[in-house]
Design a protein around this motif. Sequence first.
Motif, PDB file in Angstrom:
ATOM      1  N   THR A   1       0.830  -1.208   0.000  1.00  0.00           N
ATOM      2  CA  THR A   1       0.000   0.000   0.000  1.00  0.00           C
ATOM      3  C   THR A   1       0.860   1.252   0.000  1.00  0.00           C
ATOM      4  OG1 THR A   1      -1.653  -1.232   1.251  1.00  0.00           O
ATOM      5  CG2 THR A   1      -1.921   1.152   1.143  1.00  0.00           C
ATOM      6  N   ALA A   2       1.898   1.266   0.826  1.00  0.00           N
ATOM      7  CA  ALA A   2       2.784   2.428   0.874  1.00  0.00           C
ATOM      8  C   ALA A   2       3.441   2.667  -0.478  1.00  0.00           C
ATOM      9  CB  ALA A   2       3.846   2.234   1.953  1.00  0.00           C
ATOM     10  N   SER A   3       3.844   1.584  -1.130  1.00  0.00           N
ATOM     11  CA  SER A   3       4.487   1.707  -2.436  1.00  0.00           C
ATOM     12  C   SER A   3       3.524   2.280  -3.471  1.00  0.00           C
ATOM     13  CB  SER A   3       4.992   0.339  -2.891  1.00  0.00           C
ATOM     14  OG  SER A   3       5.545   0.411  -4.187  1.00  0.00           O
ATOM     15  N   GLU A   4       2.273   1.792  -3.462  1.00  0.00           N
ATOM     16  CA  GLU A   4       1.290   2.273  -4.432  1.00  0.00           C
ATOM     17  C   GLU A   4       0.926   3.738  -4.191  1.00  0.00           C
ATOM     18  OE1 GLU A   4      -1.042  -1.966  -5.315  1.00  0.00           O
ATOM     19  OE2 GLU A   4      -1.911  -0.487  -3.933  1.00  0.00           O
ATOM     20  N   VAL A   5       0.754   4.105  -2.935  1.00  0.00           N
ATOM     21  CA  VAL A   5       0.412   5.500  -2.609  1.00  0.00           C
ATOM     22  C   VAL A   5       1.573   6.424  -2.959  1.00  0.00           C
ATOM     23  CG1 VAL A   5      -0.122   7.104  -0.738  1.00  0.00           C
ATOM     24  CG2 VAL A   5      -1.278   4.883  -0.848  1.00  0.00           C
ATOM     25  N   ARG A   6       2.786   6.023  -2.618  1.00  0.00           N
ATOM     26  CA  ARG A   6       3.962   6.848  -2.924  1.00  0.00           C
ATOM     27  C   ARG A   6       4.128   7.022  -4.435  1.00  0.00           C
ATOM     28  NH1 ARG A   6       7.147   4.189  -0.256  1.00  0.00           N
ATOM     29  NH2 ARG A   6       7.150   5.473   1.648  1.00  0.00           N
ATOM     30  N   ALA A   7       3.921   5.947  -5.186  1.00  0.00           N
ATOM     31  CA  ALA A   7       4.048   6.024  -6.649  1.00  0.00           C
ATOM     32  C   ALA A   7       3.035   7.004  -7.236  1.00  0.00           C
ATOM     33  CB  ALA A   7       3.868   4.640  -7.264  1.00  0.00           C
ATOM     34  N   ALA A   8       1.829   7.007  -6.703  1.00  0.00           N
ATOM     35  CA  ALA A   8       0.808   7.937  -7.196  1.00  0.00           C
ATOM     36  C   ALA A   8       1.207   9.380  -6.904  1.00  0.00           C
ATOM     37  CB  ALA A   8      -0.545   7.618  -6.548  1.00  0.00           C
ATOM     38  N   PHE A   9       1.674   9.643  -5.696  1.00  0.00           N
ATOM     39  CA  PHE A   9       2.118  10.994  -5.347  1.00  0.00           C
ATOM     40  C   PHE A   9       3.248  11.440  -6.265  1.00  0.00           C
ATOM     41  CE2 PHE A   9      -0.390  10.694  -1.547  1.00  0.00           C
ATOM     42  CZ  PHE A   9      -0.500  11.979  -1.041  1.00  0.00           C
TER      43      PHE A   9
END
Length: 250
Positions: free
Chosen positions: A110-118
Amino acid sequence: MAGHSQFKNIMHRKGAQDARRGRQFAKLIREITVSAKQGLPDPAANPRLRAAIQAARKENMPKDTVDRAVKKASTGGGGGDDYVEVRYEGYGPNGVALIVEALTDNRNRTASEVRAAFNKYGGALGETNSVSFMFERLAVIRYPAAAASADGMLDAAIEAGADNVESSDEWHEITGAPDSLSAMQDALESRFGASDSAKFDWRPRTSVPLDEEAATSVLKLLDVLDELDDVQNVYANFDLPESLLQKLSA
């Protein structure tokens, strides 16, 4: 109109509605499951579960689907023990502050996906509490304007323990401290019947005005975040003029 409500208004007018409805159902079921596992399976004694069920009904989720989710959670078969609540905070384009709430069984994913979106849309994740001080956590209840006069709703809300009421031609919006949600619901429902919605919300204390270019970038980021399976809610502190909102919603 500010932030999250604007984003939802735009998204409801665009996109593949069936796919979006399916994702929304999945997120609501996850919230119902976790709420029932963390508290009592009785919505009358569990404000979070009560709010989750009301949100599901507003989205026209079948009653048997809601009942199955609660039953699975209460009997240990819902998988909700695997989920943890995570909150991400950061900044999007043009300095817009964002809060992302997630329920996940894999923090790294989840952290990876959220960071990638940002990162993709010119934002940056911050530390915990890096932007939440710019928001206020509230219990929010909405009734249609026809439920009562503005004065009548104000009097009832004050008696119910609310902190504020805003009335318009369409809505009465009652707000109060998060721990007052259940008591406010009980008191107001005894007077006016079931509300249109009841939930916990993050409301910005100040808003960032956006022009069309900045708004387009921010909304792209919000849309990508909202489509992530683990993300439950996204809040932002931007503000758009009604004319620009209508243009972007076309």
